[in-house]
Design a protein around this motif. Sequence first.
Motif, mmCIF file in Angstrom:
data_model
loop_
_atom_site.group_PDB
_atom_site.id
_atom_site.type_symbol
_atom_site.label_atom_id
_atom_site.label_comp_id
_atom_site.label_asym_id
_atom_site.label_seq_id
_atom_site.Cartn_x
_atom_site.Cartn_y
_atom_site.Cartn_z
ATOM 1 N N MET A 10 -7.369 -22.525 0.073
ATOM 2 C CA MET A 10 -8.687 -23.209 0.332
ATOM 3 C C MET A 10 -8.681 -24.828 0.305
ATOM 4 N N LEU A 11 -7.612 -25.104 -0.586
ATOM 5 C CA LEU A 11 -7.491 -26.460 -1.180
ATOM 6 C C LEU A 11 -6.729 -27.310 0.103
ATOM 7 N N LYS A 12 -6.031 -26.569 0.995
ATOM 8 C CA LYS A 12 -5.274 -27.227 2.079
ATOM 9 C C LYS A 12 -6.275 -28.077 2.871
ATOM 10 N N GLY A 13 -5.614 -29.223 2.936
ATOM 11 C CA GLY A 13 -6.496 -30.404 3.961
ATOM 12 C C GLY A 13 -7.558 -31.108 3.186
ATOM 13 N N HIS A 14 -7.740 -30.747 1.798
ATOM 14 C CA HIS A 14 -8.823 -31.269 0.977
ATOM 15 C C HIS A 14 -8.047 -32.012 -0.293
ATOM 16 N N GLU A 15 -6.886 -32.716 -0.042
ATOM 17 C CA GLU A 15 -5.931 -33.185 -1.013
ATOM 18 C C GLU A 15 -6.846 -34.218 -1.713
ATOM 19 N N SER A 16 -7.319 -35.078 -1.087
ATOM 20 C CA SER A 16 -8.211 -36.243 -1.907
ATOM 21 C C SER A 16 -9.306 -35.812 -2.760
ATOM 22 N N GLN A 17 -9.798 -34.772 -2.289
ATOM 23 C CA GLN A 17 -11.032 -34.107 -3.136
ATOM 24 C C GLN A 17 -10.110 -33.216 -4.329
ATOM 25 N N THR A 18 -9.339 -32.885 -4.278
ATOM 26 C CA THR A 18 -8.506 -32.087 -5.118
ATOM 27 C C THR A 18 -8.142 -33.135 -6.352
ATOM 28 N N GLU A 19 -7.475 -34.357 -5.769
ATOM 29 C CA GLU A 19 -6.932 -35.229 -6.702
ATOM 30 C C GLU A 19 -8.384 -35.681 -7.554
ATOM 31 N N LYS A 20 -9.252 -36.130 -6.947
ATOM 32 C CA LYS A 20 -10.674 -36.428 -7.586
ATOM 33 C C LYS A 20 -11.073 -35.615 -8.738
ATOM 34 N N GLY A 21 -10.867 -34.421 -8.304
ATOM 35 C CA GLY A 21 -11.225 -33.201 -9.353
ATOM 36 C C GLY A 21 -10.434 -33.109 -10.551
ATOM 37 N N ILE A 22 -9.161 -33.368 -10.428
ATOM 38 C CA ILE A 22 -8.146 -33.186 -11.262
ATOM 39 C C ILE A 22 -8.424 -34.596 -12.272
ATOM 40 N N ASP A 23 -8.626 -35.666 -11.641
ATOM 41 C CA ASP A 23 -8.787 -36.930 -12.612
ATOM 42 C C ASP A 23 -10.108 -36.499 -13.211
ATOM 43 N N LYS A 24 -11.203 -36.423 -12.674
ATOM 44 C CA LYS A 24 -12.551 -36.147 -13.226
ATOM 45 C C LYS A 24 -12.314 -35.154 -14.546
#
Length: 64
Positions: A10-24
Amino acid sequence: MSMMDKIKSMLKGHESQTEKGIDKTGDMADDKSRGKFKGQVDTGQEKLRDEFGGGPGPDQPPRP
């Protein structure tokens, strides 16, 4: 297919959004604990980045 495989697909291709979520999420945990568990939160964030591919992209410098 395991749950982790489903999440990764599900997260494949959405690495930047995943990164933002982890940081937040890590920032929120630091705020709630007033920095008491900062080392553990940082370690958890790094493990999540390794697992879900939210690491630095080709145009981002590596993390210290």
